[in-house]
Design a protein around this motif. Structure first.
Motif, mmCIF file in Angstrom:
data_model
loop_
_atom_site.group_PDB
_atom_site.id
_atom_site.type_symbol
_atom_site.label_atom_id
_atom_site.label_comp_id
_atom_site.label_asym_id
_atom_site.label_seq_id
_atom_site.Cartn_x
_atom_site.Cartn_y
_atom_site.Cartn_z
ATOM 1 N N ALA A 290 0.823 -1.210 0.000
ATOM 2 C CA ALA A 290 0.000 0.000 0.000
ATOM 3 C C ALA A 290 0.856 1.257 0.000
ATOM 4 N N LYS A 291 1.941 1.249 0.767
ATOM 5 C CA LYS A 291 2.814 2.422 0.832
ATOM 6 C C LYS A 291 3.473 2.693 -0.522
ATOM 7 N N VAL A 292 3.979 1.630 -1.151
ATOM 8 C CA VAL A 292 4.647 1.817 -2.438
ATOM 9 C C VAL A 292 3.637 2.221 -3.511
ATOM 10 N N PHE A 293 2.452 1.620 -3.493
ATOM 11 C CA PHE A 293 1.422 1.996 -4.461
ATOM 12 C C PHE A 293 1.022 3.458 -4.266
ATOM 13 N N LEU B 169 5.141 -3.509 -8.402
ATOM 14 C CA LEU B 169 4.491 -2.213 -8.194
ATOM 15 C C LEU B 169 5.377 -1.086 -8.693
ATOM 16 N N GLY B 170 6.675 -1.257 -8.544
ATOM 17 C CA GLY B 170 7.591 -0.253 -9.062
ATOM 18 C C GLY B 170 7.554 -0.168 -10.565
ATOM 19 N N SER C 111 5.099 -0.368 -12.409
ATOM 20 C CA SER C 111 3.938 0.406 -12.850
ATOM 21 C C SER C 111 4.300 1.867 -13.102
ATOM 22 N N ARG C 112 5.409 2.320 -12.544
ATOM 23 C CA ARG C 112 5.877 3.669 -12.816
ATOM 24 C C ARG C 112 7.091 3.673 -13.742
ATOM 25 N N GLY C 113 7.360 2.534 -14.403
ATOM 26 C CA GLY C 113 8.482 2.463 -15.320
ATOM 27 C C GLY C 113 9.823 2.403 -14.624
ATOM 28 N N THR C 114 9.838 1.928 -13.392
ATOM 29 C CA THR C 114 11.079 1.846 -12.639
ATOM 30 C C THR C 114 10.995 0.664 -11.700
ATOM 31 N N TYR C 115 12.059 0.365 -10.987
ATOM 32 C CA TYR C 115 12.096 -0.736 -10.038
ATOM 33 C C TYR C 115 12.327 -0.188 -8.634
ATOM 34 N N ILE C 116 11.947 -0.966 -7.647
ATOM 35 C CA ILE C 116 12.269 -0.570 -6.290
ATOM 36 C C ILE C 116 13.778 -0.380 -6.190
ATOM 37 N N GLY C 117 14.180 0.764 -5.602
ATOM 38 C CA GLY C 117 15.595 1.065 -5.517
ATOM 39 C C GLY C 117 16.063 2.004 -6.618
ATOM 40 N N ASP C 118 15.218 2.198 -7.641
ATOM 41 C CA ASP C 118 15.603 3.074 -8.746
ATOM 42 C C ASP C 118 14.830 4.403 -8.758
ATOM 43 N N TYR C 119 14.061 4.667 -7.684
ATOM 44 C CA TYR C 119 13.296 5.910 -7.634
ATOM 45 C C TYR C 119 14.246 7.098 -7.493
ATOM 46 N N ASP C 120 13.949 8.172 -8.194
ATOM 47 C CA ASP C 120 14.735 9.372 -7.985
ATOM 48 C C ASP C 120 14.118 10.161 -6.831
ATOM 49 N N LEU C 121 14.835 11.098 -6.317
ATOM 50 C CA LEU C 121 14.393 11.877 -5.165
ATOM 51 C C LEU C 121 13.978 13.282 -5.555
ATOM 52 N N LYS C 122 13.686 13.505 -6.807
ATOM 53 C CA LYS C 122 13.300 14.850 -7.251
ATOM 54 C C LYS C 122 11.863 15.125 -6.870
#
Length: 409
Positions: free
Chosen positions: A308-311, A395-396, A398-409
């Motif tokens: 739920a948090k990641v979604f 779930l990651g 779904s945004r075109g990325t993987y867990i651990g690859d999120y940017d912080l912008k």
């Protein structure tokens, strides 16, 4: 203005300019069969504009009225927006989208809120506030204006829950009269179509850390002349349901962590042997079974909470979750697989040791039930973590990325 003077007012009032190219303020009123009161509301708002020297407009978001409400509002000078999708939130969203003002004030069409108070909301806006909430409890609730269970139970309880979950600091979170800037509203990305629109608005304002203030207002008995659209228990539940779904820490993580803590306590406490509480009460392996079940259930709930948090983050529901964004840069599929695999190996090795001991004893009675429960629990938790890690990574995607690859912008 009273209902008896609406027709006379329509015939004598000059039609106002309804589409202001440079409106300072827009008053948005959702409407569904409010012929008895819509004219009063529109008239008060337009009179308030003139008295305060404001460039304003009244937008009536009509949800399919069949009682002449549209004709009354248009003749008095309001701009009517037809909204096909039913619902309080749907009507407001359409009306706000059509509004031209930099500052928007919403209120109900039953004359329970006094639109003569519009200049007080505008004054707070000019002081730099982005959201101006009305507060009926700090103002006055006229006799007959609010049912007792709304006044003493429903509204205070829902406001308390909302402030507990989201730290909004709002005394009357479900007041139907509130003002806000177009800029902060566009950032909120509101999605509710029903009564829970009021809760979502406050939640998103808190998440955005908008500059919010409250002003005391008066709630008057409505003049709708028909049963209210509001259904106390149904709509109260919709508000509570929405807040729970937007607060996975409270819905999932806190209960899950509590179950894990209680379960592990029982498992480790009873692992050495039975515990005698009184002469007649002894906790043994049966209680340890429940401890193992509590732990597994808690881990499962924690996994759902993580989903739920990641979604919520991936779909941009939560505008404030900086700690989650930081965590997501360190939590990878591989780290989850290593953790789950490690727990699985430890549990499997322990179970293998129990089986080896049983074989060595000649397949006699199995006396190591505690050890079986203990090691199999870690084996099952490891399996849960492995599959939960894969799903989190999905779930990651779904945004075109993987867990651990999120940017912080």
């Amino acid at each position: 203005m009273t209902p008896d003077t609406v027709n006379a007012e329509i015939s004598t009032r000059p039609v106002a300019q309804t589409i202001a190219d440079t409106a300072d303020v827009s008053v948005v009123i959702p409407c569904l069969n409010e012929a008895n009161s819509i004219g009063i509301c529109v008239g008060k708002a337009l009179d308030a504009f003139r008295a305060a020297g404001l460039r304003g407009e009244v937008v009536v978001a009509d949800n399919g009225s069949t009682d002449g409400s549209v004709e009354i509002a248009e003749k008095l000078g309001a701009r009517v927006v037809a909204v096909a999708r039913r619902g309080y939130g749907a009507a407001l969203r359409a009306g706000i989208a059509a509004a031209r003002g930099s500052f928007i004030i919403m209120g109900d069409a039953d004359d329970s809120y006094d639109f003569s108070e519009v200049p007080r909301f505008v004054e707070k806006w000019r002081q730099g506030y982005e959201v101006v909430m009305g507060n009926r409890f700090r103002g006055e609730i006229k006799p007959g204006a609010m049912p007792w269970h709304h006044k003493y139970i429903g509204n205070p309880a829902l406001s308390w829950v909302l402030n507990l979950f989201f730290h909004a600091g709002i005394g009357d979170s479900h007041c139907g009269m509130r003002g806000f800037t177009r800029a902060v509203y566009d950032r909120m990305d509101l999605r509710s179509t029903g009564m829970e629109f009021a809760s979502e608005f406050v939640v998103k304002a808190a998440q955005l850390q908008a500059k919010v203030t409250e002003i005391p207002i008066t709630l008057w008995p409505d003049k709708r002349g028909r049963p209210p659209h509001l259904r106390s228990f149904r709509d109260g539940w919709r508000h509570l349901r929405f807040m729970l779904l937007y607060a996975p820490n409270w819905l999932f993580l806190l209960p899950g962590a509590s179950l894990v803590a209680a379960g592990l306590f029982l498992v480790f406490w009873l692992l050495p042997g039975p515990r005698v509480l009184t002469l007649r009460v002894t906790l043994d392996v049966h209680t340890m079974i429940f401890g193992s079940m509590f732990t597994l259930l808690g881990v499962q709930i924690l996994s759902i909470g993580a989903f739920a948090k990641v979604f919520s983050y991936a779909e941009r529901f939560d505008h404030r979750n900086h700690s989650l964004r930081r965590a997501l840069t360190h939590v990878t599929l591989e780290s989850g697989l290593l953790l789950g695999g490690g727990l699985f190996v430890v549990g499997f090795a322990g179970c293998l040791w129990v089986v080896w001991s049983w074989v060595a004893s000649g397949f006699g009675p199995l006396h190591q039930v505690r050890a079986v429960l203990f090691w199999s629990m870690w084996l099952f938790i490891g399996i849960q973590v492995i599959f939960a890690s894969f799903f989190l990574s999905m779930l990651g995607i779904s945004r075109g990325t993987y867990i651990g690859d999120y940017d912080l912008k």
